[in-house]
Design a protein around this motif. Structure first.
Motif: not given
Length: 524
Positions: A305-316
């Motif tokens: 989750p921390l690695l993905a937070a930088e990309a600001r993903p949508e709920p999907a």
């Protein structure tokens, strides 16, 4: 042998050879046997009492000797600790166990007081008794030998421990572990407060030295403690040392030691988590302790989750990330479940309790991640698009359902597999129908009917053992579609009726309608 007995009829002296001397009745063996058994009961009662007293005395001495021996052994082990390994033993020569012989001969008994022997009255009246001569009652000798049979049929039971008033309410090991946990919490709190409060009052060089010194010290103490046999101390200091690794990462960020404040915060936090997990795994392999494995498992949860937070993903996108975390926890759970117990060289990390605790932590992580993934996947299903594409609206929810179904196939029993398969069918139907509702709502009912028919046919093709869950799911989809169709039909019919009210009326002969002069038709 004295075979005299009181006659049960008249009470006179009778003999088994000649019968009663008073009334002349023939010998009565049962009455004579009663008198003989009375005498034997008195003798055996004395023997049983003496044997019980002797056994209880010996059992008490044995318990005291064992207790003293255990205390001395514990003192010696504490004074001279040794490394784990096979303990050399001294061979014992084969042969019988030496025992103390028991002298053969009659067991001394106490004399029986003279007096009448009480008897039970019979139908003819009370039976008179005769006086019994005073003196020792003859007894049978006890066989000598190391395994003499118990006297009188009495077999000694285990000695009951003496009750000690004011005993301990809990074991010393439980108190020891409680103190270790409290000490570790206090030490961790102190380290956290120092890092957050007193850190700014120290220079850059002092901060670096403090970081290195405290981290190295707290990670070296468990190794020494485990070598000394103090496993509880080692586990406590290992937990605090690994916590200090995380605090080191915060401290480096607080002072911008290597220009890390220029990085995105989520990326740096993920890097600290990865380093902490790597340190925990390596330290667990080195120290053979248990706490580092749990620290590695818990520290690995927020990495993705921390690695993905930088990309600001949508709920999907978040749904996909949490599904990946759930799969990681599932892999750990399966590995711990299939790992053999008591692996040589692994220390306490493979004991049943530790493996069960690891499965519990991994299972909780899996359940939490899958619930978060389901919550995030529900958003695109309601909105009607995922990543801006309507066709992918049901994809995240379908991925969550497939993950749960795969887990049931891997670990669950028949009931869990049927339940997850039953849930998978409605989710699949929703994933197929949601893009149609978003793009071509006019043909939704037709497509829904086709989907229901296709799901029913697919359920028929499944093996007999796999059908119950999907059949229930297909019935739910069919029932929901039928209910939706009925509701839509009722709503449309009501709307049509509402638009036709009030009813239309044409002009009549006696009431010409204004502006209808050119109309040549009238009501009859």
């Amino acid at each position: 042998m004295d075979n005299a007995y009181p006659c049960p009829a008249c009470g006179a002296r009778a003999l088994l050879d000649s019968g009663c001397t008073g009334c002349g009745r023939p010998p009565h063996p049962a009455a004579a046997e009663v008198i003989r058994l009375d005498r034997e009961i008195v003798v055996l009662d004395g023997e049983v009492t003496r044997a019980r007293q002797a056994y209880e005395g010996l059992a008490g001495r044995l318990a005291a000797i064992r207790r003293r021996r255990n205390e001395l052994a514990a003192t010696v082990r504490a004074e001279f600790p040794v490394a784990a390994g096979p303990v050399p033993t001294r061979p014992v020569a084969a042969g019988p166990v030496p025992t103390r012989p028991v002298a053969a001969g009659p067991v001394p008994t106490r004399p029986v007081a003279a007096g009448p022997v009480p008897t039970r009255p019979v139908a003819a009246g009370p039976v008179p008794t005769r006086p019994v001569a005073a003196g020792p009652v003859p007894t049978r000798p006890v066989a000598a030998g190391p395994f003499a049979a118990p006297v009188g049929g009495w077999r000694p039971g285990p000695a009951l421990p003496a009750s000690r008033p004011g005993g301990a309410e809990t074991s010393s090991r439980a108190v020891q572990w409680l103190l270790f946990v409290l000490g570790g919490l206090l030490l961790g709190t102190a380290a956290t407060v120092f890092t957050a409060v007193a850190w700014s009052s120290v220079g850059i060089t002092g901060r670096a030295l403090i970081l290195l010194a405290f981290t190295a010290l707290l990670l070296a103490v468990p190794l020494v403690a485990r070598w000394r046999g103090l496993r509880g101390t080692a586990e406590t200091f290992a937990a605090v040392g690994l916590l200090l690794v995380l605090l080191d990462g915060y401290a480096v960020w607080a002072v911008d030691l290597f220009g890390v404040t220029g990085w995105p915060g989520s990326r740096y936090a993920a890097l600290v988590a990865v380093i902490s997990v790597a340190v925990a795994v390596g330290y667990a392999r080195l120290s053979r302790l248990t706490v580092p494995w749990f620290a590695a498992l818990i520290g690995a949860q927020p990495v993705l989750p921390l690695l993905a937070a930088e990309a600001r993903p949508e709920p999907a996108g978040w749904a996909v990330v949490f599904v990946a975390v759930a799969l990681l926890d599932l892999a750990v759970f399966v590995l711990l479940r299939r790992r053999p117990e008591h692996v040589a060289g692994e220390g306490a990390a493979t004991t049943p309790g530790v493996l069960l605790g690891g499965q519990v932590v991994a299972g909780l992580g899996y359940a939490g991640a899958l619930l978060l993934a389901g919550g995030c996947a529900l958003v695109p299903l309601l909105v009607g698009r995922a990543g801006g594409i309507p066709l992918l609206a049901g994809g995240p929810m379908l991925l969550v359902a497939l993950t749960a179904f795969a887990t049931a196939l891997l670990l669950g029993d028949g009931t869990v597999r049927a339940l997850t398969a039953g849930v998978l069918v409605p989710v699949l139907a929703g994933a197929l129908l949601r893009p149609v509702a978003e793009l071509r709502s006019s043909v939704l009912l037709v497509v829904a009917a086709l989907v229901v028919a296709a799901l029913a046919g697919a359920v028929r093709l499944l093996p007999a053992g796999w059908r119950p869950g999907p059949r229930i799911g297909a019935l739910l989809v069919a029932g929901g579609t039928a209910t939706l169709t009925t509701v839509v039909a009722v709503v449309l019919a009501g709307a049509a009726v509402g638009r036709s009210v009030p009813p239309w009326r044409g002009p009549r002969r006696d009431r010409p309608t204004p502006g209808a002069g050119s109309c040549r038709w009238r009501w009859p």
